[in-house]
Scaffold this motif. Sequence first.
Motif, PDB file in Angstrom:
ATOM      1  N   VAL A  70       0.855  -1.178   0.000  1.00 15.39           N
ATOM      2  CA  VAL A  70       0.000   0.000   0.000  1.00 15.39           C
ATOM      3  C   VAL A  70       0.890   1.225   0.000  1.00 15.39           C
ATOM      4  CG1 VAL A  70      -1.769   1.282   1.263  1.00 15.39           C
ATOM      5  CG2 VAL A  70      -1.760  -1.214   1.327  1.00 15.39           C
ATOM      6  N   SER A  71       0.563   2.214  -0.822  1.00 14.86           N
ATOM      7  CA  SER A  71       1.327   3.465  -0.805  1.00 14.86           C
ATOM      8  C   SER A  71       0.387   4.622  -1.140  1.00 14.86           C
ATOM      9  CB  SER A  71       2.490   3.423  -1.784  1.00 14.86           C
ATOM     10  OG  SER A  71       2.039   3.338  -3.121  1.00 14.86           O
ATOM     11  N   PHE A  72       0.608   5.740  -0.487  1.00 14.71           N
ATOM     12  CA  PHE A  72      -0.156   6.953  -0.755  1.00 14.71           C
ATOM     13  C   PHE A  72       0.530   8.111  -0.049  1.00 14.71           C
ATOM     14  CE2 PHE A  72      -2.053   4.596   2.748  1.00 14.71           C
ATOM     15  CZ  PHE A  72      -2.034   5.515   3.786  1.00 14.71           C
ATOM     16  N   SER A  73       0.171   9.302  -0.441  1.00 15.76           N
ATOM     17  CA  SER A  73       0.738  10.501   0.170  1.00 15.76           C
ATOM     18  C   SER A  73      -0.254  11.121   1.137  1.00 15.76           C
ATOM     19  CB  SER A  73       1.120  11.526  -0.901  1.00 15.76           C
ATOM     20  OG  SER A  73       2.199  11.058  -1.687  1.00 15.76           O
ATOM     21  N   GLY A  74       0.281  11.832   2.117  1.00 16.19           N
ATOM     22  CA  GLY A  74      -0.563  12.511   3.086  1.00 16.19           C
ATOM     23  C   GLY A  74       0.113  13.760   3.598  1.00 16.19           C
ATOM     24  N   TYR A  75      -0.656  14.819   3.753  1.00  6.36           N
ATOM     25  CA  TYR A  75      -0.118  16.072   4.272  1.00  6.36           C
ATOM     26  C   TYR A  75       0.117  15.976   5.777  1.00  6.36           C
ATOM     27  CZ  TYR A  75      -1.423  18.319  -0.152  1.00  6.36           C
ATOM     28  OH  TYR A  75      -1.544  18.663  -1.470  1.00  6.36           O
ATOM     29  N   LEU A  76       1.104  16.705   6.234  1.00  9.99           N
ATOM     30  CA  LEU A  76       1.356  16.817   7.661  1.00  9.99           C
ATOM     31  C   LEU A  76       0.357  17.797   8.270  1.00  9.99           C
ATOM     32  CD1 LEU A  76       3.168  16.329  10.192  1.00  9.99           C
ATOM     33  CD2 LEU A  76       4.514  18.308   9.448  1.00  9.99           C
ATOM     34  N   LYS A  77      -0.386  17.331   9.268  1.00  8.83           N
ATOM     35  CA  LYS A  77      -1.283  18.218   9.992  1.00  8.83           C
ATOM     36  C   LYS A  77      -1.743  17.540  11.272  1.00  8.83           C
ATOM     37  CE  LYS A  77      -5.286  16.881   7.117  1.00  8.83           C
ATOM     38  NZ  LYS A  77      -6.398  17.386   6.283  1.00  8.83           N
ATOM     39  N   HIS A  78      -2.037  18.373  12.264  1.00  9.27           N
ATOM     40  CA  HIS A  78      -2.587  17.914  13.538  1.00  9.27           C
ATOM     41  C   HIS A  78      -4.089  17.706  13.337  1.00  9.27           C
ATOM     42  CE1 HIS A  78      -3.107  17.269  17.717  1.00  9.27           C
ATOM     43  NE2 HIS A  78      -2.352  18.241  18.219  1.00  9.27           N
ATOM     44  N   SER A  79      -4.764  17.249  14.386  1.00 10.12           N
ATOM     45  CA  SER A  79      -6.209  17.016  14.309  1.00 10.12           C
ATOM     46  C   SER A  79      -7.009  18.301  14.411  1.00 10.12           C
ATOM     47  CB  SER A  79      -6.645  16.081  15.430  1.00 10.12           C
ATOM     48  OG  SER A  79      -6.485  16.712  16.697  1.00 10.12           O
ATOM     49  N   GLY A  80      -6.381  19.366  14.946  1.00  5.51           N
ATOM     50  CA  GLY A  80      -7.102  20.595  15.224  1.00  5.51           C
ATOM     51  C   GLY A  80      -7.625  20.663  16.647  1.00  5.51           C
ATOM     52  N   VAL A  81      -7.487  19.544  17.378  1.00  8.42           N
ATOM     53  CA  VAL A  81      -7.943  19.484  18.769  1.00  8.42           C
ATOM     54  C   VAL A  81      -6.769  19.076  19.645  1.00  8.42           C
ATOM     55  CG1 VAL A  81      -9.547  18.429  20.396  1.00  8.42           C
ATOM     56  CG2 VAL A  81     -10.264  18.845  18.028  1.00  8.42           C
ATOM     57  N   GLU A  82      -6.404  19.912  20.592  1.00  4.22           N
ATOM     58  CA  GLU A  82      -5.287  19.608  21.482  1.00  4.22           C
ATOM     59  C   GLU A  82      -5.581  18.333  22.267  1.00  4.22           C
ATOM     60  OE1 GLU A  82      -2.406  21.972  24.659  1.00  4.22           O
ATOM     61  OE2 GLU A  82      -4.509  22.568  24.447  1.00  4.22           O
ATOM     62  N   GLY A  83      -4.623  17.407  22.271  1.00  9.88           N
ATOM     63  CA  GLY A  83      -4.801  16.149  22.987  1.00  9.88           C
ATOM     64  C   GLY A  83      -5.524  15.077  22.205  1.00  9.88           C
ATOM     65  N   GLN A  84      -5.839  15.333  20.936  1.00 11.31           N
ATOM     66  CA  GLN A  84      -6.522  14.343  20.085  1.00 11.31           C
ATOM     67  C   GLN A  84      -5.654  14.077  18.867  1.00 11.31           C
ATOM     68  OE1 GLN A  84     -10.830  14.787  19.140  1.00 11.31           O
ATOM     69  NE2 GLN A  84     -10.188  14.781  16.995  1.00 11.31           N
ATOM     70  N   GLU A  85      -5.316  12.807  18.636  1.00 11.36           N
ATOM     71  CA  GLU A  85      -4.436  12.491  17.517  1.00 11.36           C
ATOM     72  C   GLU A  85      -5.160  12.663  16.187  1.00 11.36           C
ATOM     73  OE1 GLU A  85      -3.077   8.452  17.063  1.00 11.36           O
ATOM     74  OE2 GLU A  85      -4.878   7.645  17.967  1.00 11.36           O
ATOM     75  N   PRO A  86      -4.412  12.913  15.109  1.00 15.26           N
ATOM     76  CA  PRO A  86      -5.052  13.055  13.788  1.00 15.26           C
ATOM     77  C   PRO A  86      -5.616  11.727  13.314  1.00 15.26           C
ATOM     78  CG  PRO A  86      -2.649  13.065  13.589  1.00 15.26           C
ATOM     79  CD  PRO A  86      -2.960  13.107  15.055  1.00 15.26           C
ATOM     80  N   THR A  87      -6.480  11.778  12.300  1.00 17.03           N
ATOM     81  CA  THR A  87      -7.132  10.555  11.821  1.00 17.03           C
ATOM     82  C   THR A  87      -6.126   9.541  11.287  1.00 17.03           C
ATOM     83  OG1 THR A  87      -7.521  11.620   9.668  1.00 17.03           O
ATOM     84  CG2 THR A  87      -9.314  11.680  11.275  1.00 17.03           C
ATOM     85  N   TYR A  88      -4.975  10.011  10.800  1.00 15.98           N
ATOM     86  CA  TYR A  88      -3.973   9.068  10.290  1.00 15.98           C
ATOM     87  C   TYR A  88      -3.018   8.609  11.395  1.00 15.98           C
ATOM     88  CZ  TYR A  88      -0.898  13.222   9.935  1.00 15.98           C
ATOM     89  OH  TYR A  88      -0.161  14.360  10.197  1.00 15.98           O
ATOM     90  N   GLY A  89      -3.381   8.882  12.653  1.00 12.36           N
ATOM     91  CA  GLY A  89      -2.561   8.473  13.781  1.00 12.36           C
ATOM     92  C   GLY A  89      -2.215   6.991  13.807  1.00 12.36           C
ATOM     93  N   PRO A  90      -3.162   6.061  13.497  1.00 13.52           N
ATOM     94  CA  PRO A  90      -2.805   4.642  13.502  1.00 13.52           C
ATOM     95  C   PRO A  90      -1.652   4.303  12.562  1.00 13.52           C
ATOM     96  CG  PRO A  90      -5.184   4.893  13.514  1.00 13.52           C
ATOM     97  CD  PRO A  90      -4.618   6.275  13.305  1.00 13.52           C
ATOM     98  N   ILE A  91      -1.518   5.032  11.455  1.00 14.33           N
ATOM     99  CA  ILE A  91      -0.406   4.790  10.541  1.00 14.33           C
ATOM    100  C   ILE A  91       0.904   5.186  11.211  1.00 14.33           C
ATOM    101  CG2 ILE A  91       0.618   5.453   8.323  1.00 14.33           C
ATOM    102  CD1 ILE A  91      -2.205   5.931   7.284  1.00 14.33           C
ATOM    103  N   LEU A  92       0.910   6.338  11.885  1.00 12.96           N
ATOM    104  CA  LEU A  92       2.122   6.796  12.568  1.00 12.96           C
ATOM    105  C   LEU A  92       2.506   5.826  13.681  1.00 12.96           C
ATOM    106  CD1 LEU A  92       1.225  10.595  12.787  1.00 12.96           C
ATOM    107  CD2 LEU A  92       2.630   9.444  11.060  1.00 12.96           C
ATOM    108  N   GLU A  93       1.524   5.316  14.408  1.00  7.26           N
ATOM    109  CA  GLU A  93       1.824   4.343  15.457  1.00  7.26           C
ATOM    110  C   GLU A  93       2.397   3.064  14.856  1.00  7.26           C
ATOM    111  OE1 GLU A  93      -0.326   2.050  19.217  1.00  7.26           O
ATOM    112  OE2 GLU A  93      -1.508   3.347  17.897  1.00  7.26           O
ATOM    113  N   SER A  94       1.913   2.682  13.680  1.00  3.94           N
ATOM    114  CA  SER A  94       2.439   1.498  13.004  1.00  3.94           C
ATOM    115  C   SER A  94       3.897   1.697  12.605  1.00  3.94           C
ATOM    116  CB  SER A  94       1.591   1.170  11.769  1.00  3.94           C
ATOM    117  OG  SER A  94       2.051   0.009  11.122  1.00  3.94           O
TER     118      SER A  94
END
Length: 506
Positions: A70-94
Amino acid sequence: MAYIVRRSSRMAIKAETTEGTPVEPTAGTDFIPLQDDYSISPNREAIENAELTGSIGQAPTILGAESPEVSFSGYLKHSGVEGQEPTYGPILESIWGSKNVYVASEATIASATTTTLTLGGGEGANYARGYGVLVKDSTNGYSIRTVVSVSTDTLTLNAPLGVAPLAGVKVGKPITYIPADSGHPSISCWQYEGNEGAVQLVSGVKFTGWNLQADAGQPINGAFTGQGIGYYFDPITITASSKFIDFSDSTPTTYAASIVEKTYKDPDQLATALQTAMNDTASGDTFTVTYSNSTGKFTIASDATPFSILWNTGANTANTIGTKLGYSVAADDTGSQSYEADNAQDYSSPYEPVFDAVDPLVAKSHQLMFRKSDDTSSVVCVEANSVNMNPANTATNIQSICAESGIAGTVMTGRTVTMQFTAPLNKYDAEAAALYRRNDDVIFQYAFGEKADGTNWDAGKSGCFSTLSAKISALSITDVDGISYLDITLQAYVSNGLGETYLNFL
């Protein structure tokens, strides 16, 4: 012919409980934004068949273990809510292997310095090496730093602050992705092509890298790559509540057949499983189950006289497979030798995507720092025109004759982290060259985010990528639009068993 519009495609990611066992999306927040470079490759090992054919031509190729990518691109950005991980957080944890989400915002007490923060009694236990802090000092401006070490309630920072903060200064709610040697979570990646044309699924995905590029004045973009263990095309998941079919043959005798609970790789595999189950259960009649690649409908038929499918009156009505196949189960199907499903399979995404309500970050008003590890006075704030950060893992498959795909799982067997940046070459400045010559240890941090007031980092929209132990592995002078730039590459390393790279959202 129905044409599929690629720009309508969607992707959902879902952390798996058991590696390789698909998990379906359950909410719109499971979806991530796609760019047009996304790709899913089924990949199976093509093995040469050594049998002689009586000719100079080859014997049929044998398809071996699966190795989907699997490959794709994604922009760097926070969730917009302090203390809440972005929606792509599971990828970063992986990629990193573990994470910590800290939902409290602690405050300093009076003994802070420019290089340390002292928290209230016992609060230091909530922090560790690599955690980010957003020092919300309204007098001196907000600062982003990374914790190098913790001693009781005192946090030592990777770079000095301009002025020691006063008591009562908040330090943010860090979401930290932490390097681990094992335990990297696997992910089910669901891709809805054209949001109705087809569904591709790769299970057991371990993300192996994120090549993140920041060019001054441009959106910060990164290429994700992942390696999975199972590929599915238009999959159908059968559970305990959808695995039965009640039917009667021409005698008539009533039967109940069931199939294995799992996600079937494609409609044909499901049709074959159901056909086998019906014929193994019944005696006399021969049943066929087929899937039409032109209508998207299943058909169940018998070679004998009319038979019945007891969708509504059978013993297992509550757990019927009928709805999964597209049949209306409000009434039985009777009086015919063949029954086509009432509805075609639906290949649209089950939820409307809900993305993080923030724009991609643009590389401006950001901060890049690196310094000699044992000299806090040597901090260099770099006016870089481009920065590249590339954490990458080596994934090794666990081969298994018992696994359907031939692969039981994936483990990470290596990790490399490089940072590369170019900055204008300043007259007299030889600090980087000296660090390179001496092979000194260096610390690196790229702080990113937004500053609504032009000065202070916005909580919920900011963060940092940090390496706390690195060496300069390459240095050269290069030309950028006729101006001399210094091109520096850093190689992170593990020091005394301590992690080398961290990503924080603040």
